[in-house]
Design a protein around this motif. Structure first.
Motif, PDB file in Angstrom:
ATOM      1  N   ASP A 142       0.208  -7.245  43.308  1.00 37.70           N
ATOM      2  CA  ASP A 142       1.584  -7.119  43.801  1.00 37.70           C
ATOM      3  C   ASP A 142       2.303  -5.887  43.253  1.00 37.70           C
ATOM      4  OD1 ASP A 142       1.483  -9.602  45.248  1.00 37.70           O
ATOM      5  OD2 ASP A 142       1.624 -10.629  43.316  1.00 37.70           O
ATOM      6  N   PHE A 143       1.597  -5.035  42.553  1.00 28.59           N
ATOM      7  CA  PHE A 143       2.253  -3.856  41.991  1.00 28.59           C
ATOM      8  C   PHE A 143       2.625  -2.909  43.134  1.00 28.59           C
ATOM      9  CE2 PHE A 143       2.800   0.148  39.803  1.00 28.59           C
ATOM     10  CZ  PHE A 143       3.355  -0.227  38.586  1.00 28.59           C
ATOM     11  N   PRO A 144       3.855  -2.398  43.165  1.00 22.79           N
ATOM     12  CA  PRO A 144       4.271  -1.538  44.273  1.00 22.79           C
ATOM     13  C   PRO A 144       3.582  -0.179  44.235  1.00 22.79           C
ATOM     14  CG  PRO A 144       5.985  -1.610  42.589  1.00 22.79           C
ATOM     15  CD  PRO A 144       4.935  -2.597  42.177  1.00 22.79           C
ATOM     16  N   ALA A 145       2.664   0.039  45.169  1.00 21.76           N
ATOM     17  CA  ALA A 145       1.952   1.314  45.193  1.00 21.76           C
ATOM     18  C   ALA A 145       2.878   2.439  45.642  1.00 21.76           C
ATOM     19  CB  ALA A 145       0.738   1.225  46.113  1.00 21.76           C
ATOM     20  N   ASP A 146       3.658   2.213  46.679  1.00 14.80           N
ATOM     21  CA  ASP A 146       4.608   3.225  47.178  1.00 14.80           C
ATOM     22  C   ASP A 146       3.950   4.588  47.359  1.00 14.80           C
ATOM     23  OD1 ASP A 146       6.638   1.328  47.163  1.00 14.80           O
ATOM     24  OD2 ASP A 146       7.211   1.781  45.101  1.00 14.80           O
ATOM     25  N   GLY A 147       2.763   4.577  47.961  1.00 16.50           N
ATOM     26  CA  GLY A 147       2.047   5.818  48.196  1.00 16.50           C
ATOM     27  C   GLY A 147       1.211   6.298  47.029  1.00 16.50           C
ATOM     28  N   ARG A 148       1.268   5.605  45.907  1.00 17.45           N
ATOM     29  CA  ARG A 148       0.481   5.975  44.735  1.00 17.45           C
ATOM     30  C   ARG A 148      -0.852   5.233  44.730  1.00 17.45           C
ATOM     31  NH1 ARG A 148       5.115   4.282  40.541  1.00 17.45           N
ATOM     32  NH2 ARG A 148       4.810   2.423  41.826  1.00 17.45           N
ATOM     33  N   GLU A 149      -1.872   5.866  44.170  1.00 16.59           N
ATOM     34  CA  GLU A 149      -3.151   5.192  43.991  1.00 16.59           C
ATOM     35  C   GLU A 149      -3.119   4.403  42.687  1.00 16.59           C
ATOM     36  OE1 GLU A 149      -6.199   8.132  44.118  1.00 16.59           O
ATOM     37  OE2 GLU A 149      -5.823   8.667  46.219  1.00 16.59           O
ATOM     38  N   LEU A 150      -3.671   3.199  42.703  1.00 18.48           N
ATOM     39  CA  LEU A 150      -3.710   2.340  41.529  1.00 18.48           C
ATOM     40  C   LEU A 150      -5.145   2.244  41.016  1.00 18.48           C
ATOM     41  CD1 LEU A 150      -1.306  -0.506  42.712  1.00 18.48           C
ATOM     42  CD2 LEU A 150      -0.756   1.643  41.536  1.00 18.48           C
ATOM     43  N   TRP A 151      -5.345   2.755  39.814  1.00 16.55           N
ATOM     44  CA  TRP A 151      -6.663   2.800  39.181  1.00 16.55           C
ATOM     45  C   TRP A 151      -6.656   1.936  37.929  1.00 16.55           C
ATOM     46  CZ3 TRP A 151     -10.777   6.136  40.789  1.00 16.55           C
ATOM     47  CH2 TRP A 151     -10.460   6.977  41.872  1.00 16.55           C
ATOM     48  N   VAL A 152      -7.839   1.571  37.483  1.00 16.58           N
ATOM     49  CA  VAL A 152      -8.006   0.908  36.188  1.00 16.58           C
ATOM     50  C   VAL A 152      -9.062   1.667  35.405  1.00 16.58           C
ATOM     51  CG1 VAL A 152      -8.866  -1.158  35.010  1.00 16.58           C
ATOM     52  CG2 VAL A 152      -7.282  -1.392  36.936  1.00 16.58           C
ATOM     53  N   ARG A 153      -8.737   1.948  34.141  1.00 18.18           N
ATOM     54  CA  ARG A 153      -9.770   2.493  33.251  1.00 18.18           C
ATOM     55  C   ARG A 153     -10.332   1.335  32.434  1.00 18.18           C
ATOM     56  NH1 ARG A 153      -9.208   7.459  28.932  1.00 18.18           N
ATOM     57  NH2 ARG A 153      -7.629   6.138  27.963  1.00 18.18           N
ATOM     58  N   PRO A 154     -11.558   0.888  32.740  1.00 16.39           N
ATOM     59  CA  PRO A 154     -12.166  -0.207  31.998  1.00 16.39           C
ATOM     60  C   PRO A 154     -12.746   0.310  30.688  1.00 16.39           C
ATOM     61  CG  PRO A 154     -13.716   0.613  33.593  1.00 16.39           C
ATOM     62  CD  PRO A 154     -12.465   1.438  33.766  1.00 16.39           C
ATOM     63  N   ASN A 155     -13.354  -0.569  29.961  1.00 18.47           N
ATOM     64  CA  ASN A 155     -14.092  -0.141  28.782  1.00 18.47           C
ATOM     65  C   ASN A 155     -15.430   0.450  29.208  1.00 18.47           C
ATOM     66  OD1 ASN A 155     -12.487  -1.107  26.240  1.00 18.47           O
ATOM     67  ND2 ASN A 155     -12.319  -2.763  27.732  1.00 18.47           N
ATOM     68  N   ALA A 156     -16.045   1.182  28.305  1.00 16.54           N
ATOM     69  CA  ALA A 156     -17.262   1.926  28.633  1.00 16.54           C
ATOM     70  C   ALA A 156     -18.430   0.988  28.944  1.00 16.54           C
ATOM     71  CB  ALA A 156     -17.624   2.854  27.483  1.00 16.54           C
ATOM     72  N   LEU A 157     -19.413   1.550  29.627  1.00 17.79           N
ATOM     73  CA  LEU A 157     -20.569   0.753  30.049  1.00 17.79           C
ATOM     74  C   LEU A 157     -21.284   0.125  28.860  1.00 17.79           C
ATOM     75  CD1 LEU A 157     -22.365  -0.167  32.401  1.00 17.79           C
ATOM     76  CD2 LEU A 157     -23.679   1.944  32.117  1.00 17.79           C
ATOM     77  N   ASP A 158     -21.346   0.828  27.736  1.00 16.19           N
ATOM     78  CA  ASP A 158     -22.081   0.300  26.581  1.00 16.19           C
ATOM     79  C   ASP A 158     -21.213  -0.549  25.651  1.00 16.19           C
ATOM     80  OD1 ASP A 158     -20.489   2.211  25.419  1.00 16.19           O
ATOM     81  OD2 ASP A 158     -22.122   3.385  24.528  1.00 16.19           O
ATOM     82  N   SER A 159     -19.996  -0.882  26.086  1.00 14.39           N
ATOM     83  CA  SER A 159     -19.081  -1.625  25.217  1.00 14.39           C
ATOM     84  C   SER A 159     -19.339  -3.128  25.217  1.00 14.39           C
ATOM     85  CB  SER A 159     -17.633  -1.378  25.653  1.00 14.39           C
ATOM     86  OG  SER A 159     -17.404  -1.954  26.934  1.00 14.39           O
ATOM     87  N   GLY A 160     -20.031  -3.603  26.265  1.00 13.92           N
ATOM     88  CA  GLY A 160     -20.199  -5.036  26.423  1.00 13.92           C
ATOM     89  C   GLY A 160     -18.996  -5.702  27.080  1.00 13.92           C
ATOM     90  N   LEU A 161     -18.016  -4.896  27.503  1.00 11.61           N
ATOM     91  CA  LEU A 161     -16.777  -5.433  28.070  1.00 11.61           C
ATOM     92  C   LEU A 161     -16.577  -5.087  29.540  1.00 11.61           C
ATOM     93  CD1 LEU A 161     -14.381  -4.485  25.123  1.00 11.61           C
ATOM     94  CD2 LEU A 161     -15.334  -6.755  25.599  1.00 11.61           C
ATOM     95  N   ILE A 162     -17.308  -4.103  30.034  1.00  9.36           N
ATOM     96  CA  ILE A 162     -16.998  -3.595  31.378  1.00  9.36           C
ATOM     97  C   ILE A 162     -17.265  -4.626  32.463  1.00  9.36           C
ATOM     98  CG2 ILE A 162     -19.256  -2.523  31.752  1.00  9.36           C
ATOM     99  CD1 ILE A 162     -17.756  -0.250  33.216  1.00  9.36           C
ATOM    100  N   GLU A 163     -18.256  -5.455  32.290  1.00 14.93           N
ATOM    101  CA  GLU A 163     -18.554  -6.440  33.325  1.00 14.93           C
ATOM    102  C   GLU A 163     -17.369  -7.390  33.516  1.00 14.93           C
ATOM    103  OE1 GLU A 163     -22.417  -4.927  31.657  1.00 14.93           O
ATOM    104  OE2 GLU A 163     -20.539  -5.682  30.791  1.00 14.93           O
ATOM    105  N   ALA A 164     -16.796  -7.857  32.415  1.00 15.34           N
ATOM    106  CA  ALA A 164     -15.626  -8.733  32.508  1.00 15.34           C
ATOM    107  C   ALA A 164     -14.412  -7.974  33.033  1.00 15.34           C
ATOM    108  CB  ALA A 164     -15.322  -9.357  31.147  1.00 15.34           C
ATOM    109  N   ASP A 165     -14.276  -6.714  32.629  1.00 16.47           N
ATOM    110  CA  ASP A 165     -13.157  -5.896  33.133  1.00 16.47           C
ATOM    111  C   ASP A 165     -13.208  -5.780  34.650  1.00 16.47           C
ATOM    112  OD1 ASP A 165     -12.279  -5.433  30.541  1.00 16.47           O
ATOM    113  OD2 ASP A 165     -13.195  -3.441  30.394  1.00 16.47           O
ATOM    114  N   LEU A 166     -14.379  -5.410  35.180  1.00 14.29           N
ATOM    115  CA  LEU A 166     -14.506  -5.219  36.621  1.00 14.29           C
ATOM    116  C   LEU A 166     -14.355  -6.536  37.370  1.00 14.29           C
ATOM    117  CD1 LEU A 166     -17.465  -2.664  36.785  1.00 14.29           C
ATOM    118  CD2 LEU A 166     -15.011  -2.205  36.854  1.00 14.29           C
ATOM    119  N   ASP A 167     -14.904  -7.588  36.821  1.00 16.92           N
ATOM    120  CA  ASP A 167     -14.781  -8.895  37.458  1.00 16.92           C
ATOM    121  C   ASP A 167     -13.315  -9.299  37.588  1.00 16.92           C
ATOM    122  OD1 ASP A 167     -15.868 -11.391  38.500  1.00 16.92           O
ATOM    123  OD2 ASP A 167     -15.197 -12.281  36.619  1.00 16.92           O
ATOM    124  N   ALA A 168     -12.502  -8.902  36.613  1.00 15.70           N
ATOM    125  CA  ALA A 168     -11.092  -9.285  36.615  1.00 15.70           C
ATOM    126  C   ALA A 168     -10.258  -8.459  37.580  1.00 15.70           C
ATOM    127  CB  ALA A 168     -10.519  -9.168  35.198  1.00 15.70           C
TER     128      ALA A 168
END
Length: 284
Positions: free
Chosen positions: A56-82
């Protein structure tokens, strides 16, 4: 994508206050950060917060990105799933040290798109080039995934990997900037310059942005809202550039297909100059 992201504002994914402030910032893109700006103890809470605000974040013409944790962090899978779902434009991948890292994350995204009914390839990628190892393979990284919209220079991590200090004039980044910008242009993707940590020194930020633009960068990563307007201005042609480009384009087109080189404002104009003018005018 090449050329339309002048500014990307990083917002700590653990801070409701900063996320709220970002709602009205006129940046071209927002990157909700789950990596460097989030303490280890806050990673899970930040992931939940970003996942809850994205749809529900208002994009208003802006692109919305997420910087997850790194591939070797053990966290990226949960980040992307979320976070992969409606509202997300793309994943700004840190520590993209080799093409295989991009390929692996591409596979994750392909799976998530399929099970969530998203169009194939709709979740885009940007890659952070943050080490000497990554820079040595940046040409291959730029071609590693059809999802890739651009690459970003992680200045602090890159200089740390070299064992050199960061300076105000950024001479230590000259080679990295030139090589990254060239690789991005060759691959047809965008190049985004890294952040300036001293967010109070706005003249320094502006100088860095203009230097980056001069070597081929399309935009700059911002860590404070006050930097956004400077990036937007630095990476857009000013009125003089636009007027000159229009004169060049009009004169070259009036000369017809057989024109080799003509004179405009006392300077020679040939086809490469004409094509550059079209770029300034937005691909007319």
């Amino acid at each position: 994508m090449n050329g339309h992201l002048r500014s990307m504002l990083s917002v700590p994914g653990s801070s409701e206050r900063f996320i709220g402030k970002a709602r009205d910032v006129p940046t071209d893109a927002i990157a909700f950060d789950l990596e460097d700006s989030v303490a280890t103890a806050d990673k899970e809470a930040a992931r939940r917060l970003v996942a809850s605000v994205l749809p529900d974040f208002p994009a208003d013409g802006r692109e919305l990105w997420v910087r997850p944790n790194a591939l070797d962090s053990g966290l990226i899978e949960a980040d992307l799933d979320a976070v992969v779902g409606p509202g997300l434009h793309g994943v700004h991948l840190p520590k993209a040290d080799d093409p295989q890292t991009l390929s692996q994350v591409d596979h994750y995204l392909t799976y998530l798109e399929r099970v969530r009914g998203l169009a194939p390839g709709s979740v885009r990628l940007m890659a952070w080039i943050e080490s000497a190892r990554a820079l040595s393979q940046v040409e291959q990284i730029c071609l590693a995934s059809p999802r890739l919209d651009g690459v970003s220079l992680g200045s602090e991590d890159y200089t740390a990997s070299l064992g050199v200090r960061r300076t105000k004039d950024a001479a230590e980044l000259s080679y990295a900037r030139a090589r990254l910008a060239n690789a991005a242009a060759a691959a047809g993707c965008a190049a985004l310059d890294g952040p300036e940590a001293d967010f109070r020194d706005l003249p320094l930020f502006e100088r860095q942005a203009l230097t980056a633009r001069a070597v081929g960068f399309d935009g700059k990563f911002c860590i404070h809202p006050d930097q956004v307007a400077l990036a937007n201005r630095a990476f857009a042609p000013d009125e003089r550039e636009i007027a000159r480009a229009r004169r060049v384009a009009d004169a070259f087109e009036a000369a017809g297909e057989r024109a080799g080189a003509i004179a405009v404002d006392g300077a020679m104009v040939d086809r490469p100059v004409y094509l550059r003018a079209l770029q300034v005018l937005g691909g007319r």
